[in-house]
Design a protein around this motif. Structure first.
Motif, PDB file in Angstrom:
ATOM      1  N   LEU A  21      35.325  42.966  43.692  1.00 12.28           N
ATOM      2  CA  LEU A  21      34.750  43.754  42.439  1.00 12.28           C
ATOM      3  C   LEU A  21      35.241  44.756  41.749  1.00 12.28           C
ATOM      4  O   LEU A  21      36.557  45.074  42.378  1.00 12.28           O
ATOM      5  CB  LEU A  21      33.731  44.587  43.124  1.00 12.28           C
ATOM      6  N   LEU A  22      35.078  44.675  40.466  1.00 12.21           N
ATOM      7  CA  LEU A  22      35.950  45.520  39.581  1.00 12.21           C
ATOM      8  C   LEU A  22      34.892  46.519  38.606  1.00 12.21           C
ATOM      9  O   LEU A  22      33.907  46.026  38.315  1.00 12.21           O
ATOM     10  CB  LEU A  22      36.764  44.853  38.484  1.00 12.21           C
ATOM     11  N   ALA A  23      35.262  47.730  38.673  1.00 12.97           N
ATOM     12  CA  ALA A  23      34.292  48.674  37.947  1.00 12.97           C
ATOM     13  C   ALA A  23      34.416  48.704  36.418  1.00 12.97           C
ATOM     14  O   ALA A  23      33.957  49.300  35.706  1.00 12.97           O
ATOM     15  CB  ALA A  23      34.479  50.015  38.430  1.00 12.97           C
ATOM     16  N   GLY A  24      35.649  48.194  35.887  1.00 12.48           N
ATOM     17  CA  GLY A  24      36.252  48.249  34.380  1.00 12.48           C
ATOM     18  C   GLY A  24      37.718  48.037  34.031  1.00 12.48           C
ATOM     19  O   GLY A  24      38.445  47.805  34.884  1.00 12.48           O
ATOM     20  N   CYS A  25      38.012  48.207  33.215  1.00 13.10           N
ATOM     21  CA  CYS A  25      39.510  47.847  32.847  1.00 13.10           C
ATOM     22  C   CYS A  25      39.668  48.833  31.478  1.00 13.10           C
ATOM     23  O   CYS A  25      39.241  49.152  30.488  1.00 13.10           O
ATOM     24  CB  CYS A  25      39.368  46.468  32.471  1.00 13.10           C
ATOM     25  N   GLY A  26      41.206  49.301  31.583  1.00 15.18           N
ATOM     26  CA  GLY A  26      41.624  50.068  30.258  1.00 15.18           C
ATOM     27  C   GLY A  26      42.222  49.258  29.349  1.00 15.18           C
ATOM     28  O   GLY A  26      42.003  47.862  29.653  1.00 15.18           O
ATOM     29  N   GLY A  27      42.916  49.609  28.530  1.00 16.43           N
ATOM     30  CA  GLY A  27      43.725  48.841  27.398  1.00 16.43           C
ATOM     31  C   GLY A  27      42.502  48.144  26.385  1.00 16.43           C
ATOM     32  O   GLY A  27      41.423  48.558  26.213  1.00 16.43           O
ATOM     33  N   ASN A  28      43.017  47.389  25.469  1.00 15.67           N
ATOM     34  CA  ASN A  28      42.537  47.095  24.277  1.00 15.67           C
ATOM     35  C   ASN A  28      42.465  45.554  24.175  1.00 15.67           C
ATOM     36  O   ASN A  28      42.879  45.023  23.246  1.00 15.67           O
ATOM     37  CB  ASN A  28      43.165  47.670  22.908  1.00 15.67           C
ATOM     38  N   ASN A  29      41.931  44.993  25.295  1.00 16.57           N
ATOM     39  CA  ASN A  29      42.017  43.297  25.380  1.00 16.57           C
ATOM     40  C   ASN A  29      40.758  42.661  25.006  1.00 16.57           C
ATOM     41  O   ASN A  29      40.861  41.627  24.923  1.00 16.57           O
ATOM     42  CB  ASN A  29      42.456  42.969  26.882  1.00 16.57           C
ATOM     43  N   ALA A  30      39.826  43.425  24.550  1.00 17.37           N
ATOM     44  CA  ALA A  30      38.611  42.926  24.266  1.00 17.37           C
ATOM     45  C   ALA A  30      38.796  42.296  22.796  1.00 17.37           C
ATOM     46  O   ALA A  30      39.489  42.677  21.993  1.00 17.37           O
ATOM     47  CB  ALA A  30      37.398  43.661  24.032  1.00 17.37           C
ATOM     48  N   PRO A  31      38.024  40.916  22.748  1.00 12.93           N
ATOM     49  CA  PRO A  31      38.235  40.378  21.393  1.00 12.93           C
ATOM     50  C   PRO A  31      37.390  40.964  20.147  1.00 12.93           C
ATOM     51  O   PRO A  31      36.918  42.005  20.678  1.00 12.93           O
ATOM     52  CB  PRO A  31      37.435  39.068  21.796  1.00 12.93           C
ATOM     53  N   ALA A  32      37.928  40.657  18.949  1.00 17.15           N
ATOM     54  CA  ALA A  32      37.348  41.412  17.954  1.00 17.15           C
ATOM     55  C   ALA A  32      35.968  41.539  17.879  1.00 17.15           C
ATOM     56  O   ALA A  32      35.309  40.249  18.002  1.00 17.15           O
ATOM     57  CB  ALA A  32      38.073  41.024  16.306  1.00 17.15           C
ATOM     58  N   VAL A 165      39.881  38.948  39.989  1.00 19.10           N
ATOM     59  CA  VAL A 165      38.809  39.050  40.263  1.00 19.10           C
ATOM     60  C   VAL A 165      38.092  39.902  41.021  1.00 19.10           C
ATOM     61  O   VAL A 165      37.945  39.401  42.244  1.00 19.10           O
ATOM     62  CB  VAL A 165      38.197  37.359  40.194  1.00 19.10           C
ATOM     63  N   GLY A 166      37.752  40.861  40.538  1.00 19.04           N
ATOM     64  CA  GLY A 166      37.206  41.969  41.564  1.00 19.04           C
ATOM     65  C   GLY A 166      38.294  43.049  41.994  1.00 19.04           C
ATOM     66  O   GLY A 166      39.348  43.326  41.419  1.00 19.04           O
ATOM     67  N   SER A 167      37.898  43.763  42.862  1.00 21.13           N
ATOM     68  CA  SER A 167      38.622  44.929  43.268  1.00 21.13           C
ATOM     69  C   SER A 167      39.471  44.670  44.681  1.00 21.13           C
ATOM     70  O   SER A 167      39.313  43.422  45.201  1.00 21.13           O
ATOM     71  CB  SER A 167      37.764  46.230  43.701  1.00 21.13           C
ATOM     72  N   SER A 168      40.220  45.574  45.366  1.00 18.44           N
ATOM     73  CA  SER A 168      41.023  45.273  46.399  1.00 18.44           C
ATOM     74  C   SER A 168      39.800  45.411  47.619  1.00 18.44           C
ATOM     75  O   SER A 168      38.732  45.978  47.167  1.00 18.44           O
ATOM     76  CB  SER A 168      42.062  46.240  46.663  1.00 18.44           C
ATOM     77  N   SER A 169      40.106  45.150  48.660  1.00 17.69           N
ATOM     78  CA  SER A 169      39.297  45.307  49.967  1.00 17.69           C
ATOM     79  C   SER A 169      40.175  45.520  51.167  1.00 17.69           C
ATOM     80  O   SER A 169      41.313  45.617  50.767  1.00 17.69           O
ATOM     81  CB  SER A 169      38.283  43.981  50.110  1.00 17.69           C
ATOM     82  N   ALA A 170      39.512  45.864  52.329  1.00 19.36           N
ATOM     83  CA  ALA A 170      40.421  46.101  53.617  1.00 19.36           C
ATOM     84  C   ALA A 170      39.853  45.416  54.514  1.00 19.36           C
ATOM     85  O   ALA A 170      38.556  45.006  54.601  1.00 19.36           O
ATOM     86  CB  ALA A 170      40.246  47.652  53.937  1.00 19.36           C
ATOM     87  N   GLY A 171      40.409  45.140  55.685  1.00 18.99           N
ATOM     88  CA  GLY A 171      40.141  44.428  56.727  1.00 18.99           C
ATOM     89  C   GLY A 171      39.936  45.679  57.877  1.00 18.99           C
ATOM     90  O   GLY A 171      40.798  46.387  58.171  1.00 18.99           O
ATOM     91  N   ALA A 172      38.477  46.028  58.313  1.00 21.68           N
ATOM     92  CA  ALA A 172      38.339  47.078  58.828  1.00 21.68           C
ATOM     93  C   ALA A 172      37.156  46.925  59.977  1.00 21.68           C
ATOM     94  O   ALA A 172      36.574  45.703  60.023  1.00 21.68           O
ATOM     95  CB  ALA A 172      38.013  48.233  57.860  1.00 21.68           C
ATOM     96  N   VAL A 370      28.065  43.895  40.316  1.00 21.21           N
ATOM     97  CA  VAL A 370      28.765  43.748  41.363  1.00 21.21           C
ATOM     98  C   VAL A 370      29.417  45.506  41.773  1.00 21.21           C
ATOM     99  O   VAL A 370      29.304  46.395  40.790  1.00 21.21           O
ATOM    100  CB  VAL A 370      29.937  43.073  41.948  1.00 21.21           C
ATOM    101  N   LYS A 371      29.492  46.008  42.959  1.00 16.17           N
ATOM    102  CA  LYS A 371      30.047  47.068  43.207  1.00 16.17           C
ATOM    103  C   LYS A 371      31.392  47.056  43.794  1.00 16.17           C
ATOM    104  O   LYS A 371      31.657  46.235  44.731  1.00 16.17           O
ATOM    105  CB  LYS A 371      29.130  48.166  43.753  1.00 16.17           C
ATOM    106  N   ALA A 372      32.521  47.896  43.630  1.00 14.20           N
ATOM    107  CA  ALA A 372      33.880  47.815  44.151  1.00 14.20           C
ATOM    108  C   ALA A 372      33.771  48.005  45.434  1.00 14.20           C
ATOM    109  O   ALA A 372      33.258  48.952  45.908  1.00 14.20           O
ATOM    110  CB  ALA A 372      34.643  48.997  43.543  1.00 14.20           C
ATOM    111  N   ALA A 373      34.304  46.859  46.224  1.00 16.26           N
ATOM    112  CA  ALA A 373      34.734  47.176  47.606  1.00 16.26           C
ATOM    113  C   ALA A 373      35.881  47.622  48.136  1.00 16.26           C
ATOM    114  O   ALA A 373      36.247  47.771  49.134  1.00 16.26           O
ATOM    115  CB  ALA A 373      34.735  45.571  48.407  1.00 16.26           C
ATOM    116  N   GLY A 374      36.565  48.463  47.244  1.00 13.83           N
ATOM    117  CA  GLY A 374      37.758  49.158  47.240  1.00 13.83           C
ATOM    118  C   GLY A 374      38.335  49.652  45.870  1.00 13.83           C
ATOM    119  O   GLY A 374      37.786  49.184  45.007  1.00 13.83           O
ATOM    120  N   PRO A 375      39.518  50.339  45.919  1.00 17.64           N
ATOM    121  CA  PRO A 375      40.240  50.770  44.796  1.00 17.64           C
ATOM    122  C   PRO A 375      40.579  49.683  43.908  1.00 17.64           C
ATOM    123  O   PRO A 375      40.722  48.405  44.162  1.00 17.64           O
ATOM    124  CB  PRO A 375      41.391  51.308  45.203  1.00 17.64           C
ATOM    125  N   ASN A 376      40.543  49.918  42.528  1.00 15.49           N
ATOM    126  CA  ASN A 376      40.488  48.613  41.592  1.00 15.49           C
ATOM    127  C   ASN A 376      41.895  48.344  41.164  1.00 15.49           C
ATOM    128  O   ASN A 376      42.938  49.334  41.576  1.00 15.49           O
ATOM    129  CB  ASN A 376      39.822  48.981  40.240  1.00 15.49           C
TER     130      ASN A 376
END
Length: 455
Positions: A21-32, A165-172, A370-376
């Motif tokens: 999962l990802l919560a968002g993204c920085g930068g200016n990559n969105a199309p016009a 595609v998504g966030s990091s996760s952990a085996g725990a 979706v919600k992040a399963a770990g840091p992005n």
């Protein structure tokens, strides 16, 4: 890890893996956008829009698993991409686990791969020859804000092949916090404390350790998720393992991972029908509190939210314990990758879709489902206030630097039969020692296929 993993264990890939999962993204990559400010600026925007949204609709195929909510989130992004780019996505659903891996390899070998593929990162990526099959995106502008830590797990021969595609996760260990409170238990800092908690849970008439061996990939977590403990005690293990200088069966700290797979069964802490229990049933047991511990990827939180939304805040996360309280941290899985078929006839359209997917706008849509399963893994994204309680518990380990990537991300060596071997060990069919020895044999063929030195 296959979900397969992770990778793979996974997504997964959830992955995909087990998924992710990802919560968002920085930068200016969105199309016009279609906004026209008049004059030269308006003319530029009009040209950009004309480029991004061609008069004729382009249809791309995308191969992806259907576990968790990743597929639904992708569909939401694709719906907006269709409006903005005039690109529509058709979904090519693949199974999880070894069956899905084999399908990917077959489709690549026969030249019948989809235009886009959501697949593992790390060693499983290297096993499908990305240099020959996937587009090099090293210098694409849409990769600018992707963290280098992610790029390393989609890099082969110095070239980057995938977007996250998504966030990091952990085996725990996922655990039921409500039951912990009822029984007066505290999060264990050592394996002995974990086993003591299991004894109290068993005495209370509940399943202490949930096993879901009907889905064989789920049996790997005590081995794969224990890697933080291995590397903390044997820092050179990954390199030595890759170079055929270290073995699971002969390094005591690595052998412990197989012993941890064996011990809950021997102590009678597992559900009696573990060979018939599926991943989905296991998650239900955990959510309802009939089972209290489940060794799993934290991407499973995504599925719990989907199937038991009223129980999600009852689920916490703690690392697979070591034998010492001084060694206590998380084994981390990177998210799956989005890959462009190098041989697709629609590469430019696939690049535009990928650019939109990793853009701030695309990720905001993805995060709404979706919600992040770990840091992005995209710069500037922080853990939201409404993050899973389990992820909030994970964050401290990241903040304190008490994490390590799963072995499959730092070594290309991962045997294809691990999930079957851990089922045997976890079922009492094979001893931990024999399971480790068999796994050391299992990796030999793969290492030789990869032409690794020392094999």
């Amino acid at each position: 890890m296959k979900r397969t993993t992770g990778r793979t264990l996974a997504f997964v890939t959830s992955m995909i893996m087990t998924v992710v999962l990802l919560a968002g993204c920085g930068g200016n990559n969105a199309p016009a956008t279609n906004k026209n400010n008049g004059g030269a600026s308006g003319e530029t925007n009009a040209k950009t829009d004309a480029t991004n949204a061609p008069a004729e609709k382009t249809t791309l195929t995308l191969m992806v698993g259907n576990s968790g909510t990743t597929l639904e989130a992708l569909k939401a992004v694709a719906a907006e991409a269709e409006k903005k780019l005039n690109i529509t996505i058709e979904y090519d659903i693949k199974p999880d686990g070894t069956e899905g891996d084999n399908l990917v390899k077959t489709r690549l070998a026969t030249g019948d791969m989809s235009d886009l593929l959501v697949y593992n990162t790390g060693s499983l990526l290297k096993a499908v020859n990305p240099v020959e099959n996937f587009l090099d995106v090293t210098n694409e502008t849409f990769m600018a804000d992707v963290l280098d830590s992610f790029k390393t797990v989609v890099t082969v021969d110095g070239k980057v092949f995938g977007a996250p595609v998504g966030s990091s996760s952990a085996g725990a260990i996922l655990y039921n916090k409500k039951v912990y409170g009822e029984l007066g238990l505290t999060v264990p800092q050592t394996w002995d404390e974990f086993m003591a908690n299991n004894e109290k849970i068993k005495a209370a008439g509940k399943t202490a350790v949930i096993a879901s061996y009907k889905d064989t990939w789920t049996s790997q977590l005590f081995v794969l998720g224990d890697y933080y403990n291995v590397q903390a005690q044997v820092p050179n293990f990954a390199d030595d393992y890759t170079n055929n200088k270290a073995k699971y069966a002969t390094i005591p700290q690595a052998l412990r991972s197989f012993e941890k797979t064996e011990e809950p069964f021997k102590a009678g802490y597992m559900n009696k029908d573990f060979l018939a229990t599926t991943y989905d049933v296991a998650l239900k047991m955990l959510a309802e509190g009939t089972g209290v511990h489940y060794p799993m990827l934290t991407s499973a939180l995504d599925s719990i939210l989907q199937n038991s939304p009223d129980k999600i805040n009852d689920i916490g996360v703690f690392p697979i314990p070591s034998d010492s309280a001084d060694v206590n941290g998380l084994t981390v899985w990177m998210p799956s990758g989005l890959y462009i078929n190098k041989n697709s006839k629609k590469v430019e359209a696939a690049k535009k879709f990928t650019e939109y997917f990793v853009s701030k706008e695309g990720q905001a849509i993805f995060a709404s489902k979706v919600k992040a399963a770990g840091p992005n893994v995209i710069k500037g994204i922080e853990l939201p206030d409404d993050a899973y309680e389990g992820v909030k518990e994970m964050q401290k380990y990241f903040d304190e630097g008490k994490t390590a990537p799963a072995l499959e991300f730092v070594s290309p060596v991962k045997g294809p039969n691990l999930e079957n071997l851990t089922v045997a060990v976890g079922s009492g069919i094979t001893s931990a020692q024999k399971g480790a020895e068999d796994y050391d044999k299992d990796i030999l063929k793969q290492a030789q296929q990869l032409n690794l030195p020392g094999w």
